[in-house]
Design an enzyme around this catalytic site. Structure first.
Site, PDB file in Angstrom:
ATOM      1  N   TYR A  45       0.856  -1.198   0.000  1.00 59.97           N
ATOM      2  CA  TYR A  45       0.000   0.000   0.000  1.00 59.97           C
ATOM      3  C   TYR A  45       0.879   1.232   0.000  1.00 59.97           C
ATOM      4  O   TYR A  45       1.881   1.284   0.720  1.00 59.97           O
ATOM      5  CB  TYR A  45      -0.879   0.035   1.250  1.00 59.97           C
ATOM      6  CG  TYR A  45      -2.342  -0.159   0.937  1.00 59.97           C
ATOM      7  CD1 TYR A  45      -2.971   0.631  -0.028  1.00 59.97           C
ATOM      8  CD2 TYR A  45      -3.104  -1.132   1.583  1.00 59.97           C
ATOM      9  CE1 TYR A  45      -4.305   0.450  -0.338  1.00 59.97           C
ATOM     10  CE2 TYR A  45      -4.439  -1.314   1.281  1.00 59.97           C
ATOM     11  CZ  TYR A  45      -5.037  -0.527   0.314  1.00 59.97           C
ATOM     12  OH  TYR A  45      -6.345  -0.696   0.008  1.00 59.97           O
ATOM     13  N   GLU A  47      -0.544   4.883  -0.545  1.00 56.26           N
ATOM     14  CA  GLU A  47      -1.291   6.118  -0.808  1.00 56.26           C
ATOM     15  C   GLU A  47      -0.411   7.337  -0.563  1.00 56.26           C
ATOM     16  O   GLU A  47       0.334   7.385   0.418  1.00 56.26           O
ATOM     17  CB  GLU A  47      -2.535   6.194   0.096  1.00 56.26           C
ATOM     18  CG  GLU A  47      -3.724   5.495  -0.536  1.00 56.26           C
ATOM     19  CD  GLU A  47      -4.517   4.692   0.445  1.00 56.26           C
ATOM     20  OE1 GLU A  47      -3.874   3.947   1.225  1.00 56.26           O
ATOM     21  OE2 GLU A  47      -5.749   4.803   0.434  1.00 56.26           O
ATOM     22  N   ASP A 215      -6.211  14.159 -25.068  1.00 52.93           N
ATOM     23  CA  ASP A 215      -6.282  12.752 -24.671  1.00 52.93           C
ATOM     24  C   ASP A 215      -5.656  11.957 -25.814  1.00 52.93           C
ATOM     25  O   ASP A 215      -6.291  11.681 -26.823  1.00 52.93           O
ATOM     26  CB  ASP A 215      -7.748  12.365 -24.453  1.00 52.93           C
ATOM     27  CG  ASP A 215      -7.902  10.880 -24.139  1.00 52.93           C
ATOM     28  OD1 ASP A 215      -6.911  10.129 -24.288  1.00 52.93           O
ATOM     29  OD2 ASP A 215      -9.011  10.466 -23.759  1.00 52.93           O
ATOM     30  N   THR A 242      -3.496   6.402 -21.961  1.00 55.30           N
ATOM     31  CA  THR A 242      -3.328   5.066 -21.398  1.00 55.30           C
ATOM     32  C   THR A 242      -1.893   4.645 -21.674  1.00 55.30           C
ATOM     33  O   THR A 242      -1.205   5.266 -22.493  1.00 55.30           O
ATOM     34  CB  THR A 242      -4.290   4.057 -22.059  1.00 55.30           C
ATOM     35  OG1 THR A 242      -4.212   4.224 -23.470  1.00 55.30           O
ATOM     36  CG2 THR A 242      -5.720   4.270 -21.602  1.00 55.30           C
ATOM     37  N   LYS A 245      -1.458   1.009 -25.000  1.00 52.92           N
ATOM     38  CA  LYS A 245      -1.736   0.976 -26.450  1.00 52.92           C
ATOM     39  C   LYS A 245      -0.409   1.082 -27.203  1.00 52.92           C
ATOM     40  O   LYS A 245       0.415   0.186 -27.097  1.00 52.92           O
ATOM     41  CB  LYS A 245      -2.723   2.090 -26.809  1.00 52.92           C
ATOM     42  CG  LYS A 245      -4.090   1.916 -26.135  1.00 52.92           C
ATOM     43  CD  LYS A 245      -5.102   2.928 -26.640  1.00 52.92           C
ATOM     44  CE  LYS A 245      -6.481   2.696 -26.052  1.00 52.92           C
ATOM     45  NZ  LYS A 245      -6.724   3.485 -24.826  1.00 52.92           N
ATOM     46  N   ARG A 251      -1.564  -2.176 -18.645  1.00 52.92           N
ATOM     47  CA  ARG A 251      -2.861  -1.521 -18.670  1.00 52.92           C
ATOM     48  C   ARG A 251      -2.908  -0.442 -17.584  1.00 52.92           C
ATOM     49  O   ARG A 251      -2.696  -0.746 -16.404  1.00 52.92           O
ATOM     50  CB  ARG A 251      -3.919  -2.587 -18.375  1.00 52.92           C
ATOM     51  CG  ARG A 251      -5.169  -2.513 -19.138  1.00 52.92           C
ATOM     52  CD  ARG A 251      -5.766  -3.876 -19.389  1.00 52.92           C
ATOM     53  NE  ARG A 251      -5.405  -4.251 -20.733  1.00 52.92           N
ATOM     54  CZ  ARG A 251      -5.948  -3.716 -21.824  1.00 52.92           C
ATOM     55  NH1 ARG A 251      -6.911  -2.834 -21.730  1.00 52.92           N
ATOM     56  NH2 ARG A 251      -5.536  -4.062 -23.027  1.00 52.92           N
TER      57      ARG A 251
HETATM   58  N1  DSN Z   1     -11.220   1.320 -25.413  1.00 52.12           N
HETATM   59  C1  DSN Z   1     -10.240   2.133 -26.076  1.00 52.12           C
HETATM   60  C2  DSN Z   1     -10.191   1.913 -27.532  1.00 52.12           C
HETATM   61  O1  DSN Z   1     -10.291   0.784 -27.949  1.00 52.12           O
HETATM   62  O2  DSN Z   1     -10.034   2.851 -28.287  1.00 52.12           O
HETATM   63  C3  DSN Z   1     -10.389   3.571 -25.761  1.00 52.12           C
HETATM   64  O3  DSN Z   1     -10.392   3.741 -24.420  1.00 52.12           O
END
Ligand code: DSN
Length: 456
Positions: A45, A47, A215, A242, A245, A251
Site C-alpha cells: 500500500y 497512498e 487525450d 493510457t 496501447k 494496462r
Molecule cells: N477502449 C479504447 C479503444 O479501444 O479505443 C479507448 O479507451
C-alpha cells in the site's frame, strides 16, 4: 489442483499466438514489463506520493540510491518511492512534460481526475463528439463526465479531419473551460497550434484561463517515437494517455502536464500554472485510493523501453504499415474514412463498400483469426450495436514484426472474407461458409506462428 483460470490463460495464449491482433488500441508487452507487473509490488500500500519536486541533477542511479522526501500514509516506502519517481521522470522525458502523475488506474480515471482538477460541476467542455470519433469519457450521455459537466461536441469534415472552423464557432459561443482534443477513432494528425489559437481567442474574450487538454491514448507511442506531434510542445497544458496501447506498457493511465511542480499538501489557487499540483490532488485523494505500484513499476519499465532508439523505429513502422494496409484495402474496394490514414488507425465503412454491417464482418474475421472491432463511422445510421464500419490498426502486428509483404496478404484475406460476408449477409449464415473461412483460418495461423508474440 490447478485453478481452471490457468487453463483459460493457456487458451488465451494460444488464441493470441495463432491469430493476428488488429484492434488499434491493443499491443503486446515485453517480458520485462510482464515481470514487473506480476511482481510482489502488488503486496504494498502506498497512498500518497514520492518526492513531489523535481530533483535537479539527479540521475537514475541517484534516485535508486538516495533517500527521497515523500508524503505517504504508510511506512516501508523506500523502494516504492524510487520506482514511482523513476516512472515519473521517464514519463516527463518521453513527453517533454514538467510533471507526470503515473497513478491513474486507467485512461478514464486520468480524464476524470483532470476534469475534477479544473472544473466545477456544470462547467462546459468542448470535445470531439462520440460519433465523430471521440471517446466515451468525453461526455457520452451514459458517463459520469456527462452527469457532472456540460459537454459540447465538435465534428469532423468530409475528409475526416477535425472541423476546426466549427470548433472555433462553438468555442466562441459556449466559452468552454476546457478545450479537449482526443479520440479513439481518428486518423489525421491534429493541428494543435490552431487549437491553441482558438483557446487564446476565447480567453481574450472571456478574460478567463482555459485549459487545453489532449487525450492522446491512441497515439502516445507515436508521439514518444517522434512520428506524431506532441501537444505539450504546441501550447497544451495537459496530456492524458493510457499506457497499454502504442506505448506498449501495462494496462493503466498517466497524466502529463506543464506548470509548477510543488507539494500537493497545500491546496493551490486554481490557475493553469498550478495544474500539476491540482492534478496530483485530484488523483489522490480526489478520485483514487492506493496506487497500483506493480503496474507503476511496469509503466517505468515500458517508458525505459520507449526511450530507446529502437522504439523510434517501431513507431515509424507502425505508421508505414498502416499506410500500406490502407492503400491495399482501397485497391480491394474498401471505402476508408478520411480516405486513408496518417497514424496507426484505419476506419473502413464496410456498409457503404459492400452492403453488410461492421458486426457481421467482425464476426467473420474472428472466425479466421483476425481480430478487430465494429465501429461507428461519422454520421453513422447503424447505432452502437449495428455500426457501418470496422476499426483496425497496426500497433500489435508491428510489434510482432509484420511488414509490407504481410500487409498486402492481410488486405487480400480481408477482401476474401468480405466476399463471403456479401453472400452470407448475417452472422447466423456465416456457418454455411465455414469451409471457405477455415481455409483462410489456416493461412492466418501459419503466418501468425512465424511471428511469435513476445513474452508468451
Ligand atoms: N477502449 C479504447 C479503444 O479501444 O479505443 C479507448 O479507451
Amino acid at each position: 489442483m490447478k485453478d481452471i483460470i490457468f487453463d483459460l490463460i493457456d487458451s488465451e495464449k494460444k488464441r493470441q499466438s495463432e491469430g493476428l491482433e488488429l484492434i488499434p488500441s491493443e499491443n503486446y508487452v515485453s517480458a520485462d514489463v510482464l515481470a514487473a507487473m506480476g511482481s510482489i509490488l502488488t503486496n504494498k500500500y502506498s497512498e500518497g506520493y514520492p518526492s513531489f519536486e523535481g530533483i535537479p541533477g539527479w540521475d537514475e542511479k541517484d534516485i535508486a540510491e538516495k533517500i527521497l522526501p515523500n508524503y505517504r500514509y504508510y511506512g516501508g516506502q523506500a523502494n516504492i518511492d524510487r520506482i514511482e519517481r523513476l516512472a515519473i521522470d521517464r514519463a516527463c522525458k518521453l513527453f517533454h512534460a514538467d510533471h507526470a502523475n503515473v497513478q491513474p488506474h486507467s485512461g478514464a480515471q486520468a480524464n476524470t481526475a483532470v476534469y475534477y482538477a479544473w472544473l466545477e460541476p456544470g462547467d462546459t467542455v468542448l470535445g470531439m463528439s462520440l460519433p465523430a470519433g471521440g471517446h466515451l469519457t468525453h461526455g457520452a450521455p451514459v458517463t459520469l463526465s456527462a452527469h457532472f459537466y456540460n459537454f459540447v461536441g465538435y465534428g469532423v469534415t468530409e475528409d475526416g479531419d477535425i472541423d476546426y472552423d466549427q470548433m472555433e464557432r462553438l468555442a466562441m459561443k459556449y466559452e468552454p473551460r476546457i478545450i479537449l482534443v482526443g479520440y479513439s477513432a481518428f486518423m489525421k494528425l491534429p493541428d494543435f497550434d490552431r487549437v491553441a489559437k482558438i483557446r487564446d481567442k476565447v480567453a481574450k474574450k472571456t478574460g478567463e484561463e482555459i485549459l487545453l487538454m489532449a487525450d492522446m491514448a491512441h497515439v502516445a507511442g507515436l508521439i514518444a517515437g517522434g512520428v506524431h506531434p506532441n501537444p505539450l510542445d504546441h501550447g497544451f497544458d495537459v496530456m492524458t494517455t493510457t499506457t497499454h496501447k502504442t506505448l506498449r506498457g501495462p494496462r493503466g493511465g498517466i497524466i502529463l502536464s506543464k506548470g509548477n511542480v510543488a507539494s500537493p499538501l497545500k491546496k493551490p489557487e486554481k490557475t493553469l500554472a498550478n495544474i500539476p499540483i491540482l492534478i496530483d490532488r485530484a488523483v489522490f485523494p480526489g478520485t483514487q485510493g492506493g496506487p497500483l505500484e506493480h503496474v507503476i513499476a511496469a509503466k517505468a519499465v515500458a517508458f525505459g523501453e520507449d526511450l530507446k532508439p529502437e522504439f523510434k523505429e517501431y513507431a515509424k513502422n507502425v505508421v508505414e504499415n498502416a499506410k500500406t494496409l490502407a492503400k491495399e484495402l482501397k485497391k480491394h474496394g474498401f471505402k476508408l474514412q478520411g480516405n486513408g490514414t496518417e497514424n496507426h488507425l484505419i476506419l473502413a465503412n464496410v456498409k457503404e463498400s459492400f452492403g453488410f454491417d461492421g458486426k457481421v464482418y467482425e464476426r467473420a474475421l474472428d472466425m479466421v483469426g483476425l481480430t478487430l472491432n465494429a465501429n461507428a463511422v461519422a454520421s453513422d445510421k447503424g447505432g452502437a450495436f449495428r455500426p457501418s464500419g470496422v476499426r483496425l490498426g497496426t500497433p500489435a502486428i508491428t510489434t510482432r514484426g509484420l511488414g509490407k509483404d504481410e500487409m498486402i496478404t492481410l488486405a487480400l484475406w480481408m477482401k476474401k472474407v468480405a466476399d463471403i460476408c456479401k453472400e452470407a449477409k448475417t452472422e447466423e449464415n456465416l456457418d454455411k461458409y465455414s469451409a471457405d473461412l477455415e481455409t483462410i483460418r489456416t493461412e492466418v495461423r501459419d503466418l501468425a506462428l512465424k511471428f511469435p508474440v513476445p513474452a508468451i
